[in-house]
Design an enzyme around this catalytic site. Sequence first.
Site, short mmCIF file in Angstrom:
data_model
loop_
_atom_site.label_atom_id
_atom_site.label_comp_id
_atom_site.label_asym_id
_atom_site.label_seq_id
_atom_site.Cartn_x
_atom_site.Cartn_y
_atom_site.Cartn_z
N CYS A 172 0.82 -1.21 0.00
CA CYS A 172 0.00 0.00 0.00
C CYS A 172 0.86 1.27 0.00
CB CYS A 172 -0.92 0.02 1.22
SG CYS A 172 -1.97 -1.44 1.37
N TRP A 209 -23.19 19.34 14.37
CA TRP A 209 -23.66 18.09 13.79
C TRP A 209 -22.59 17.58 12.84
CZ3 TRP A 209 -27.88 15.01 14.65
CH2 TRP A 209 -28.86 15.53 15.50
#
Length: 465
Positions: free
Chosen positions: A54, A447
Site C-alpha cells: 500500500c 452536527w
Amino acid sequence: MSMNAARGTRERLVVIGGDAAGMSAASQARRSKGPGELEIVAFERGHFTSFSACGIPYWVGGDVPERDRLIARTAEEHRARDIDLRMRTEVTEIDVAGGRVRARDVDSGAESWTSYDKLVIATGARPIRPDLPGVDAPGVHGVQTLDDGQELLDTLAATRGRRAVVVGAGYIGVEMAEALIKRGYEVTVVNRGREPMSTLDPDMGRLVHEAMEGLGITMVNDAEVTKLLTGDDGRVRAVATEDAEFPADVVVLGIGVRPETGLAADAGLPLGAHGGLLTDLAMRVRGHENIWAGGDCVEVLDLVSGQERHIALGTHANKHGQVIGTNAAGGYATFPGVVGTAVSKVCDLEIARTGLREKDARRVGLQFVTATIESTSRAGYYPGASPMTVKMLAERRTGRLLGVQIVGREGAGKRVDIAAVALTAGLTVEQMTALDLGYAPPFSPVWDPVLVAARKAARAVAQQA
C-alpha cells in the site's frame, strides 16, 4: 506413521507466501508455540518479506524517502525468531494427499519437496495485465511488489520524456497518478468506467474526476485501451484507444488485481465466484482440516450483503494471519467478515467508502433510499474548514444503514470509520443520529457531517414507510 511422528514430536507448519498474511500467521504461531513444539517453514518467491504494498505509490511519489521504510520485518528478523524463511523460493505444487509442497529455487532452478502437517496458503493477488499488443514492452509497469516499484523508479530515472499514462482509475491508478504528478510528469489517466474510483457511485466519482483535473491530470473516461504502441527502440511510446492515441514515455497499469490461486486450483482446493479460496470462519480452507488460507488470495464474507467478495487490503491480510496463526498453533480465533471499508487520497482530496454502492444493493435485491449532503470538516467559522460531501444508503422501510461514501479535504476520509462501526453493529440511520460523537469547532460542526447525512437518510426512510 504420521509425518510429525517420523520427524519426532514436532509438527511442521508450512507457509506459502512471505508477506502480510503469511508472515503474520507464522509470527502468531511462533508466539503461541516454541521451536521445540512447532517447526515453521515459509517460502517467498520475491526479494522482500513483510512489506507494505500500500505504501509503494507514496515511495514512488517521494513522500516515503526510501524503500526499506516499507519493510515491517526483514527475513533476518523472522529467522531470528526460529522461522525458517526461504527467500527467492517459489512453491510450484501442492500435494494435498501426500501432505507436501514442491518448491523451486528461483535463481538456481533446483527443486525439492517439503512435507507439512499444517499448511498456510498466502499467495496474495496478481495485477491484472490485459492481453494487449505492446503490454510487455519496456516502459510498461505494474505496481504490486517492491521489485515492481524499484523497476518503475529506475525507468523514471532513465527516461528523458515527461509524459505518463496510467491505465485504470481505481485506488492504485489514482494514487500512481498523484505520484507521477509529484515527479513532474504530465499525467493522463485512461479509464474504462464512467468516472474514476469505481468503488464509489458515479455521482461521487465525479467529484474525484473534477479534483484530479484541478491538479492538472487529464482524465479520459469511458475509454477502452486497445493496444500499446512502441517506437523503433521497442519501448512504449503511446497508449491507444479506439478513438485516440495518448503519447507516453512511461505507462503504469492500475487496472486492479485477481487472487493468485493457480496453485490452489491445481491442487483441487475450492474457489469462489471471484477466483479466491473459500474458507470457514476460522480461515480453514473448506473441506480441509489442516489447510488455512488468508490475505489477497481468499474471498471474505460481506457482512452487509451476506455474499462472498474479494477485497485485497493489508488490513484484512494481517487480521487473517493473526487468526490463522492462532488456530494453526492449536488455539481458537475467527474472522467474521468485512463491511468493505477503504480510504484513499489524490493529493489533498480524501476519498472513503464503506458498505454497499447503489449497484451492489440492487444486485443483492435490496431496496434503498439515498441521501447526499454537503458540509464542512470543522465548524464553518473555524480556520481551515473545508467542504465535504457525504452520501448514505439506507434500506427502505427498515432504515438499516447499507453504505457511506465520503469525498472531501483534510479530515474527511477517516470519518468513514463512524459508518464502518455502525454497519458492523447493524445500526439504522435513525439510531445513528443519536451517536455521541466528539465535538469541538476545530474538529467538526455541531452536527458531524456523517450525522447530517444520517438525519437526511432517516427522513427519506420515513417518507417511504
